[in-house]
Every structure is written in structure tokens, then in C-alpha cells.
Write an enzyme that holds these catalytic residues in place. Structure first.
Site, PDB file in Angstrom:
ATOM      1  N   SER A 299     -50.370  18.761 -90.945  1.00  0.00           N
ATOM      2  CA  SER A 299     -49.574  18.711 -89.712  1.00  0.00           C
ATOM      3  C   SER A 299     -50.043  19.791 -88.734  1.00  0.00           C
ATOM      4  O   SER A 299     -50.707  20.761 -89.130  1.00  0.00           O
ATOM      5  CB  SER A 299     -48.101  18.941 -90.053  1.00  0.00           C
ATOM      6  OG  SER A 299     -47.944  20.279 -90.497  1.00  0.00           O
TER       7      SER A 299
ATOM      8  N   CYS B  58     -53.402   9.809 -89.500  1.00  0.00           N
ATOM      9  CA  CYS B  58     -53.383  10.503 -88.207  1.00  0.00           C
ATOM     10  C   CYS B  58     -54.028   9.673 -87.112  1.00  0.00           C
ATOM     11  O   CYS B  58     -54.031  10.073 -85.957  1.00  0.00           O
ATOM     12  CB  CYS B  58     -53.998  11.884 -88.322  1.00  0.00           C
ATOM     13  SG  CYS B  58     -55.650  11.862 -88.961  1.00  0.00           S
TER      14      CYS B  58
ATOM     15  N   GLU C 160     -44.764  12.932 -84.154  1.00  0.00           N
ATOM     16  CA  GLU C 160     -45.471  12.100 -85.127  1.00  0.00           C
ATOM     17  C   GLU C 160     -44.481  11.648 -86.208  1.00  0.00           C
ATOM     18  O   GLU C 160     -43.836  12.478 -86.844  1.00  0.00           O
ATOM     19  CB  GLU C 160     -46.603  12.909 -85.768  1.00  0.00           C
ATOM     20  CG  GLU C 160     -47.463  12.087 -86.694  1.00  0.00           C
ATOM     21  CD  GLU C 160     -48.685  12.844 -87.193  1.00  0.00           C
ATOM     22  OE1 GLU C 160     -48.549  14.034 -87.548  1.00  0.00           O
ATOM     23  OE2 GLU C 160     -49.767  12.248 -87.232  1.00  0.00           O
TER      24      GLU C 160
ATOM     25  N   LYS D  12     -58.162  22.311-103.037  1.00  0.00           N
ATOM     26  CA  LYS D  12     -56.746  22.228-103.406  1.00  0.00           C
ATOM     27  C   LYS D  12     -56.230  20.874-102.904  1.00  0.00           C
ATOM     28  O   LYS D  12     -56.016  20.672-101.713  1.00  0.00           O
ATOM     29  CB  LYS D  12     -55.921  23.340-102.764  1.00  0.00           C
ATOM     30  CG  LYS D  12     -54.488  23.338-103.304  1.00  0.00           C
ATOM     31  CD  LYS D  12     -53.494  24.027-102.411  1.00  0.00           C
ATOM     32  CE  LYS D  12     -52.905  23.153-101.353  1.00  0.00           C
ATOM     33  NZ  LYS D  12     -52.104  21.994-101.813  1.00  0.00           N
TER      34      LYS D  12
END
Lengths: 140, 485
Positions: free
Chosen positions: B229, B284, B385, B176
């Protein structure tokens, strides 16, 4: 144009080889004998250089160290590649092209020194261009 | 007027329309052109994909690993042949610049190359005479149907952190892609189709949360690989546990980079800028806080502002551009929120990327490099973040203080030190609580044959993405003890 990235530098190198190829091809079509052979071989060398550059752009892109580049502009290496019936003038233009190209590769290899394998390839291409200068000067 | 394509799902070797009726726009974040519409697929679509993948499993898992590797070689060659095309799709739907997209596609291909070594990678081990006349072997077997839930920041690379290993090990897969950037995976799936993988071995279902949850709740799905996340990673991890799935869930990050007093600023500054502004900070591994140790603080600050203000921001397909827009509107607004928050909480704004003008693309989601000084650990911009080109500078007196700052963070994805001193570098590597560590490197991104090792709240699971960790993840060990009469 400012050459601020790895891709921009390699793209300009590719364009430089492409223009060189066209230039020498045109000269080879209007000359005979040894000169024709020389110009044909230079055109062929530029075609091979294009392949090396394209391969370098694809294979040697290192995502970890894609650092930005400053103080590098393609205008410095602009050359006049119009051909004419004056052979001496054309050879002088060719020498000018090779000097500019050799300088470009030298500068580019320094700008991309953080990619040592790319630096080596560009240095090699620069040496190829330096070698052409002697060949062209030998035609006078 | 040209119709915008509504994307299809790829199930059982066919491109099929989703049964869902809702769609989302896929938007070029620089030009705001609508590139396509992505369907919000339904549980029914997911069930179809899982059924196809389950039916394809037995034949695929009994295909010799060497034959499976040959499919990957073909895929690798097609990816290589379409390298530029895929890179351009990444730029159009994500916004990162062409060089970054090329770098991403290169890394994606590297994972296919590594996974093609599966005949050796998947080998088990054995021991004879474990008891008198008894031998024991350990073999690796595939799990079954696996799913990959991919993020928006690396539309080509992240799905291929997992997919090649999963199928090389004999599993079947459902991907996906992120609904914000589904076009890259669509193109890659067209190449999968061209390779001729048996129907059902690799499937793609477009959509959003409903698709993810349907995959997570389906007991026929045996493993999930997720990147996103931290809150969602934790959700996926919990849901996976409820249905007995294996899970590798990569979460968010807050990466501090330490600059020691002896750091070579000439090499360090470009590395810091690349770390913070590469992919417009949407990675990240992005460096977010620069911890200056001792007297390097002033020269670092000056050099950083000077270098960051020279970055050319624009549309990624214009070759000379060094930084693109944020990938979509919500992310753009989120980054603005954090910059405003930084100002509000008292950080000193040295370089303001808000209101940047990119003349050819006035409506794009552009934010320029932004630098805050006098950032303190309590500030929101020091803790959360941001996922944008926002850098914060902190000042400490010793390496011990710097390590302490980092280790107090809930995240542990990456950290770097810049120094000429081997002892400091070793001390840092030894003590820092981060899974990916850089020495004089701004982006500590493991290559395909090393695991992408997040720690703490940056990763939930045991085995990471890429390389042998993935081979371990996508296989289960079977021990066979043999005695002959």
C-alpha cells in the site's frame, strides 16, 4: 458444463482428446489390417493433440487479457463412445465424434479470438478433426 | 487429527525453524481450511539471514554472469515442471482462480527467462581517448545483500519481479513473502534449493512487520524492493533512506479507465470486467472507475451490468469459476466497508455483490461484482483504493474532462482509454499522469522486459520492477579511467 474460462475450454479440449485416444485405441485393438492402422493413427494423433493443448494452456495464458467467456457449454459436444461388435456402428460413432470435435474447436477458436495464437492452434486442431471425417467415411 | 505444518525459514541453504514463538494461520479464503502456520520471525532470524547473505556475496558476485545465468535456466526449468502445482498453491492460499494463477506463474517464469540474459544485460560501456591517451569504461557491479518485501496479491509473480535480476546481477537476496500467502514462495524456495544455488545466495524469512523493519534497519542490507500500500511504501522508502539503501517501493493505486463515445463495446466490456474483477479486484492495475465520455454512458452502463451479473463466483480450483473470494477476512471486511460507504455517500448501486451465496463454500470470503453509478470525484469510493470487485461509473462530456479527473488523483499507477480514434488515444497517452497506460486494454501490465512504471503516490523510487530497470537497480556503476605510461 459451462466453459467460462480459457482454462476450462482447454481442459475440455484435453478431455476430448483423451476420450478420443481411448476410443480409437479400443477400436484398434479389435480390428485388423487397414482399419487397425487407421484407428491406431487416430489414437496417436489425439495423443499429440493432447500435448499441443497442454502446451498451449501453459505457454499461451496471457494474464493481461484473461477475459471471461459466456454462452459456451460442453454439453453441446457430448458423444457416445461405447464400442460394440458392430463395426459400422462404431465407425458412425467415430464420425459423429469427429464432427462434434471439429465443431467444438471451431466454436472454441471463436470464443478465444482475443488470443490470436490460441485461436490459430484451435483452428488447426479443428482442421485435423475435419480431415479425420473423410478418412473414416472412406472406410465404408 | 492432522497437524498443521509450521513453516520454516530458508537461511544459508537450510530450512530452519524461526526463533519466534508466535504464528499466524494461513487460510484458504474459499474453504477457510487452515493450510499452515507461518511464524512471526524475529530480528535474530533476520540477522542470521543477513549474515548468511553477506558471507555468500563475494563468492557469488565473482561467479561469471554466464554461470549465474545457468542457475536461472535450471530454476526456470523447475518452475516450468511444477507449473500446475505452483498455480494450485496460489489458488489455495490466495483465492484467485486457476487461470489467473497460471497467468501469474507464467509471468513469474518470464522474469526468470529475461534475467537469464544477464551476460548481455549487465554489460557496461566504454570510450577511448576521453583525454589524450586516456580511456574510460563504465562497469556495473552488484550492490550486496538485497531484500524483497512482497505483497499478498501476487505470491509468485511479485517476488520474481526482483529476485531473478538481483541474483543474476551478483547480489544475494532475502525474501520476505506476505504472511497471508507464504506457501507459494516456500515451494519456489524448495525449487531454489533443488537447483543448488550456493548457500546464502537466496534466503527466505517468514513473518510480518518486525521482519520488514529489521531488514530495513540493517545496514548490511543495501537495497529494498517493496510492493504494497502507499502508506507502507512511503514508510519503507523513508526507512531505506535513513540507512542509505536503494529503494523501489510500489504503492497503491486508483485506476480510472476512460471509455470514449466511439469505443467498441463488444471488445471493451470484457476488458473492463477483467480489469475490475480479475484477481477479485486485488491488483494494483485493477480498473476501478469507468469514465464514460458522452453518449456511450447509457449503453456502457447497461452492458456492464449485464456482463458483470453473469460472472461465476466460486472456488478457484473449480475450473469453470471466473472469480474467487477475497484473499482474507480483513480484506473482505474492507471491501464491504467501501460498498457501504458508497451507498452512504449517495452513489447509486446498480449491482450489489454483498450477500452473494456460493453454496459449496458458505463461509468463504466471497463478494460478487459490484457496480456503482453516479459516482462523483469527492466520494470515498472514487478516491481510495478498494482492492475488490467494485466498479464505479462516472460521466463526463469530453476527453479533457476525463484526463483532468485522472490527473487530479494522487495515484498514477495505470489508466486506459477505449476508443477507435488514434488522435484521442495519442492525446490521452501524452497527457495522462500514469506510469502504465492501456489503449483498448483493461490491464496495462508491462511484460517482464518492460518496467512496471507506477507514478506519483503509486511509486517511490527511481527504478521500477522488471527488465532493465531492475538491472540498473541491482547494480552500481563504476567508472574506471585508464592511462598507461
Amino acid at each position: 458444463m459451462e466453459l467460462g474460462t480459457f482454462g476450462a475450454i482447454l481442459k475440455f479440449a484435453n478431455e476430448l482428446e483423451s476420450e478420443s485416444l481411448d476410443f480409437y485405441k479400443r477400436l484398434s485393438e479389435t480390428t485388423q489390417g487397414e482399419l487397425k492402422n487407421l484407428f491406431s493413427s487416430l489414437a496417436e494423433a489425439s495423443r499429440k493433440n493432447q500435448q499441443i493443448i497442454e502446451k498451449t494452456r501453459r505457454m499461451n495464458v496471457a494474464e493481461m487479457i484473461l477475459e471471461t467467456i459466456t454462452g459456451f457449454n460442453s454439453d453441446t459436444y457430448a458423444v457416445d463412445l461405447q464400442t460394440s461388435n458392430d463395426l459400422k456402428e462404431c465407425i458412425n460413432k467415430a464420425i459423429n465424434l469427429e464432427e462434434k470435435a471439429a465443431q467444438f474447436y471451431k466454436d472454441a477458436s471463436n470464443k478465444l479470438a482475443f488470443l490470436p495464437d490460441v485461436k490459430r492452434i484451435l483452428e488447426k486442431l479443428g482442421k485435423d478433426r475435419e480431415g479425420r471425417i473423410q478418412k473414416l467415411k472412406g472406410t465404408f | 487429527m492432522e497437524m498443521v505444518e509450521v513453516l520454516k525459514n530458508y537461511i544459508n541453504g537450510e530450512w530452519v525453524e524461526s526463533k519466534g514463538t508466535k504464528t499466524l494461520d494461513v487460510v484458504n479464503p474459499a474453504t477457510l481450511e487452515v493450510l499452515a502456520k507461518v511464524p512471526l520471525s524475529t530480528k535474530e532470524d533476520v540477522d542470521d539471514a543477513v549474515k548468511a547473505a553477506k558471507e555468500a556475496f563475494w563468492e557469488w558476485r565473482s561467479t561469471p554472469p554466464l554461470t549465474r545465468a545457468r542457475y536461472l535456466f535450471e530454476l526456470r526449468n523447475l518452475l516450468e515442471a511444477h507449473f500446475e502445482e505452483i498455480s494450485e498453491i496460489v489458488v489455495k492460499e490466495h483465492g484467485k482462480v486457476l487461470d489467473e494463477a497460471r497467468g501469474e506463474v507464467r509471468r513469474a517464469i518470464e522474469n526468470v527467462e529475461v534475467a537469464a540474459g544477464i551476460p548481455s544485460l549487465m554489460m557496461g560501456y566504454n570510450s577511448e581517448d576521453v583525454a589524450p591517451g586516456i580511456d574510460e569504461i563504465c562497469i556495473r557491479q552488484p550492490l550486496g545483500v538485497c531484500c524483497i518485501l512482497a505483497p499478498y496479491n501476487f505470491p509468485a509473480m511479485v517476488p520474481l519481479w526482483f529476485l531473478p535480476y538481483a541474483v543474476a546481477c551478483g547480489n544475494t537476496v532475502i525474501v520476505k513473502p506476505s504472511s497471508q500467502v507464504p506457501l507459494t514462495m516456500k515451494r519456489i524456495m524448495e525449487l531454489v534449493d533443488e537447483v543448488g544455488f550456493p548457500p546464502g545466495v537466496i534466503n527466505l524469512v517468514n513473518g510480518s512487520r518486525e521482519v520488514s523493519n529489521a531488514l530495513l534497519e540493517n545496514r548490511d542490507v543495501k537495497a529494498v524492493s517493496f510492493v504494497g500500500s502507499t502508506p507502507v511504501a512511503l514508510h519503507v522508502y523513508k526507512k531505506a533512506a535513513e540507512t542509505g539503501k536503494r529503494a523501489q517501493c510500489q504503492g497503491g493505486a486508483k485506476n480510472y479507465l476512460v471509455i470514449m463515445p466511439d469505443a467498441d463495446l463488444k471488445g471493451t466490456i470484457p476488458a473492463l470486467i477483467t480489469s475490475a474483477c480479475g484477481c477479485t479486484g486485488q491488483r494494483c492495475l485493477a480498473g476501478s472507475i469507468f469514465v464514460a465520455v458522452g453518449e456511450i454512458y447509457e449503453p456502457l452502463k447497461k452492458a456492464l451490468v449485464e456482463a458483470a451479473s453473469k460472472i461465476k463466483v466460486g472456488y478457484g480450483l473449480d475450473e469453470g469459476v471466473q472469480m474467487g473470494p477475497l484473499a482474507f477476512k480483513e480484506q473482505y471486511e474492507k471491501v464491504l466497508y467501501y460498498i457501504n460507504k458508497g451507498v452512504e455517500e449517495g452513489a447509486k448501486l446498480l449491482l450489489d455483490g454483498r450477500n452473494i451465496k456460493v453454496p459449496k463454500y458458505p463461509n468463504g470470503y466471497f463478494i460478487g461484482p459490484t457496480i456503482f453509478d453516479e459516482v462523483t470525484p469527492e466520494m470515498t469510493i472514487a478516491k481510495e483504493e478498494i482492492f475488490g470487485p467494485v466498479m464505479g461509473i462516472m460521466r463526463v462530456n469530453t476527453l479533457d474532462e476525463a484526463i483532468e479527473l485522472i490527473n487530479k488523483l494522487p495515484y498514477g499507477n495505470a489508466s486506459s482509454i477505449f476508443t477507435k480514434n488514434g488522435k484521442w488515444a495519442r492525446e490521452f497517452t501524452y497527457r495522462v499522469e500514469a506510469g502504465n497506460v492501456g489503449i483498448n486494454l483493461g490491464i496495462a501490465a508491462p511484460v517482464a522486459f518492460f518496467p512496471f512504471s507506477g507514478w506519483k503516490d503509486s511509486f517511490f523510487g527511481d527504478l521500477h520492477a522488471q527488465g532493465m530497470d531492475c538491472v540498473e537497480f541491482f547494480t552500481q556503476k563504476k567508472v574506471v579511467i585508464t592511462r598507461w605510461f
